[in-house]
Design a protein around this motif. Structure first.
Motif, PDB file in Angstrom:
ATOM      1  N   VAL A 130       0.857  -1.185   0.000  1.00 62.05           N
ATOM      2  CA  VAL A 130       0.000   0.000   0.000  1.00 62.05           C
ATOM      3  C   VAL A 130       0.892   1.234   0.000  1.00 62.05           C
ATOM      4  N   VAL A 131       0.540   2.179  -0.859  1.00 64.68           N
ATOM      5  CA  VAL A 131       1.303   3.413  -1.017  1.00 64.68           C
ATOM      6  C   VAL A 131       0.463   4.587  -0.520  1.00 64.68           C
ATOM      7  N   GLY A 132       1.057   5.466   0.274  1.00 65.16           N
ATOM      8  CA  GLY A 132       0.359   6.650   0.750  1.00 65.16           C
ATOM      9  C   GLY A 132       0.567   7.828  -0.193  1.00 65.16           C
ATOM     10  N   LEU A 133      -0.520   8.499  -0.563  1.00 69.19           N
ATOM     11  CA  LEU A 133      -0.470   9.665  -1.450  1.00 69.19           C
ATOM     12  C   LEU A 133      -1.315  10.787  -0.862  1.00 69.19           C
TER      13      LEU A 133
ATOM     14  N   ARG B 290       0.225  12.415 -11.953  1.00 69.58           N
ATOM     15  CA  ARG B 290      -0.964  12.973 -12.613  1.00 69.58           C
ATOM     16  C   ARG B 290      -1.878  11.851 -13.101  1.00 69.58           C
ATOM     17  N   PHE B 291      -3.108  11.864 -12.601  1.00 69.79           N
ATOM     18  CA  PHE B 291      -4.098  10.882 -13.007  1.00 69.79           C
ATOM     19  C   PHE B 291      -5.364  11.598 -13.480  1.00 69.79           C
ATOM     20  N   ALA B 292      -6.254  10.836 -14.083  1.00 68.76           N
ATOM     21  CA  ALA B 292      -7.469  11.440 -14.606  1.00 68.76           C
ATOM     22  C   ALA B 292      -8.320  12.039 -13.500  1.00 68.76           C
ATOM     23  N   ASP B 293      -8.204  11.531 -12.298  1.00 69.13           N
ATOM     24  CA  ASP B 293      -9.009  12.032 -11.187  1.00 69.13           C
ATOM     25  C   ASP B 293      -8.220  12.922 -10.232  1.00 69.13           C
ATOM     26  N   GLY B 294      -7.082  13.448 -10.667  1.00 69.30           N
ATOM     27  CA  GLY B 294      -6.369  14.420  -9.845  1.00 69.30           C
ATOM     28  C   GLY B 294      -4.865  14.187  -9.815  1.00 69.30           C
ATOM     29  N   ARG B 295      -4.180  15.116  -9.169  1.00 68.72           N
ATOM     30  CA  ARG B 295      -2.732  15.012  -8.992  1.00 68.72           C
ATOM     31  C   ARG B 295      -2.435  14.700  -7.532  1.00 68.72           C
ATOM     32  N   PHE B 296      -1.426  13.859  -7.342  1.00 66.79           N
ATOM     33  CA  PHE B 296      -1.085  13.392  -6.008  1.00 66.79           C
ATOM     34  C   PHE B 296       0.422  13.425  -5.822  1.00 66.79           C
ATOM     35  N   SER B 297       0.837  13.613  -4.579  1.00 68.15           N
ATOM     36  CA  SER B 297       2.255  13.570  -4.242  1.00 68.15           C
ATOM     37  C   SER B 297       2.495  12.460  -3.228  1.00 68.15           C
ATOM     38  N   GLY B 298       3.632  11.804  -3.337  1.00 65.45           N
ATOM     39  CA  GLY B 298       3.957  10.716  -2.426  1.00 65.45           C
ATOM     40  C   GLY B 298       4.110  11.200  -0.997  1.00 65.45           C
ATOM     41  N   ALA B 299       3.723  10.354  -0.042  1.00 65.95           N
ATOM     42  CA  ALA B 299       3.769  10.710   1.378  1.00 65.95           C
ATOM     43  C   ALA B 299       4.872   9.971   2.131  1.00 65.95           C
ATOM     44  N   ASN B 300       5.743   9.264   1.401  1.00 62.95           N
ATOM     45  CA  ASN B 300       6.814   8.498   2.054  1.00 62.95           C
ATOM     46  C   ASN B 300       6.265   7.547   3.118  1.00 62.95           C
ATOM     47  N   LEU B 301       5.126   6.966   2.814  1.00 59.98           N
ATOM     48  CA  LEU B 301       4.505   5.974   3.692  1.00 59.98           C
ATOM     49  C   LEU B 301       4.107   4.768   2.848  1.00 59.98           C
TER      50      LEU B 301
ATOM     51  N   ALA C 296      -2.159  -1.189  -3.710  1.00 59.47           N
ATOM     52  CA  ALA C 296      -3.252  -0.233  -3.517  1.00 59.47           C
ATOM     53  C   ALA C 296      -2.679   1.107  -3.086  1.00 59.47           C
ATOM     54  N   ALA C 297      -3.466   2.145  -3.272  1.00 60.04           N
ATOM     55  CA  ALA C 297      -3.079   3.489  -2.832  1.00 60.04           C
ATOM     56  C   ALA C 297      -4.085   3.983  -1.806  1.00 60.04           C
ATOM     57  N   VAL C 298      -3.586   4.643  -0.771  1.00 60.96           N
ATOM     58  CA  VAL C 298      -4.433   5.301   0.223  1.00 60.96           C
ATOM     59  C   VAL C 298      -4.232   6.797   0.083  1.00 60.96           C
ATOM     60  N   THR C 299      -5.322   7.509  -0.125  1.00 61.39           N
ATOM     61  CA  THR C 299      -5.264   8.963  -0.222  1.00 61.39           C
ATOM     62  C   THR C 299      -5.374   9.565   1.174  1.00 61.39           C
ATOM     63  N   ILE C 300      -4.371  10.325   1.557  1.00 60.16           N
ATOM     64  CA  ILE C 300      -4.317  10.946   2.884  1.00 60.16           C
ATOM     65  C   ILE C 300      -4.729  12.410   2.748  1.00 60.16           C
ATOM     66  N   PRO C 301      -5.846  12.827   3.332  1.00 57.01           N
ATOM     67  CA  PRO C 301      -6.337  14.193   3.132  1.00 57.01           C
ATOM     68  C   PRO C 301      -5.650  15.228   4.034  1.00 57.01           C
ATOM     69  N   ILE C 302      -4.368  15.021   4.275  1.00 55.22           N
ATOM     70  CA  ILE C 302      -3.574  15.933   5.110  1.00 55.22           C
ATOM     71  C   ILE C 302      -2.349  16.316   4.291  1.00 55.22           C
ATOM     72  N   GLY C 303      -2.295  17.565   3.837  1.00 49.50           N
ATOM     73  CA  GLY C 303      -1.229  17.976   2.931  1.00 49.50           C
ATOM     74  C   GLY C 303       0.167  17.823   3.491  1.00 49.50           C
TER      75      GLY C 303
END
Length: 270
Positions: free
Chosen positions: A139-142, A161-172, A235-242
């Protein structure tokens, strides 16, 4: 909510042989992980954040012996209590993570880096709970761009960059035992070909790279294709904390991290 399943945490704090990291140079320290943020070494802040989470049963820190991390108060305390171990890094990140799997005592392995001084309990819980629930081998944190911009509008990050948004890696990252080994084997192959990019393209598959470049892949579709390529579920987990995506990659990030920590200190509970 604090995750109930215990994990082992691996902190990657090594240095590239023969190189002086620009962050270390700017901070006046021999190793990047020792760069002070608001008076504390980065690696110490990361270890303290992990230790605050009860689900983290054990912490393994991989660093050069010359860094003398055992002299840092938090690390010395946790080591004396048997909750933390120091290990020398292996040549290459994949090999270090593989070695970390040997110290998990059968638990899932949470991997992070020593240059993540903004890591805290909220970020860890936001990642770990859905990561453990996903059942994926890796699992990758983004962090989504909107959250990162809210935390630091002008920060320079690497964006996926994906069709549903841009994400940056969280080193998790979360690795679930033997099921994650195909991903590490693939990672080793990528590291071995780092000076021959055309071979890396072949490893990932030209079709996959063209789909990504076209912007037609959603994040979930991309993870499905990566899973197929690596031979294990990713899998990817989206973390809503910038702040999850704000690590210290360059000297300018030292001041940014200090400013964010200062803001946390003055924040009053609602």
């Amino acid at each position: 909510m604090t995750p109930s399943q215990p994990v082992t945490a691996l902190v990657l704090a090594g240095a590239r042989p023969g190189e002086v990291d620009p962050v270390a140079r700017a901070a006046g320290v021999p190793f990047k992980c020792l760069a002070p943020i608001a008076g504390r070494a980065m690696v110490e802040r990361v270890v303290e954040a992990l230790a605050e989470l009860p689900t983290v049963a054990r912490i393994v820190v991989m660093a050069e012996p010359a860094a003398r991390l055992d002299e840092l108060p938090a690390i010395a305390r946790l080591r004396a209590g048997g909750r933390l171990a120091l290990r020398s890094p292996e040549p290459g990140l994949a090999a270090s993570v593989e070695a970390g799997l040997a110290h998990t005592e059968g638990l899932p392995l949470l991997v992070t880096t020593a240059d993540h001084p903004l890591l805290d309990r909220l970020i860890l819980e936001a990642f770990l709970e859905p990561a453990l629930a996903s059942g994926a081998a890796v699992v990758v944190g983004l962090a989504p761009e909107w959250a990162v911009r809210a935390a630091a509008a002008s920060t320079r990050r690497t964006w996926w960059r994906f069709a549903d948004g841009r994400f940056s890696g969280a080193n998790l990252f979360l690795l679930c035992g033997e099921a994650a080994r195909p991903a590490l084997a693939f990672w080793r192959r990528v590291e071995a070909e780092r000076k021959r990019p055309w071979r890396i393209v072949r490893l990932f598959g030209l079709g996959n790279l063209l789909l990504y470049a076209s912007g037609r892949l959603t994040l979930s579709r991309a993870m499905a294709r990566v899973s197929q390529r690596l031979g294990c579920t990713v899998a990817a987990v989206t973390i809503p904390i910038g702040e999850a995506a704000i690590d210290v990659d360059r000297p300018a990030d030292l001041a940014l991290a200090e400013a964010i920590l200062a803001g946390r200190a003055t924040r009053t509970p609602s």
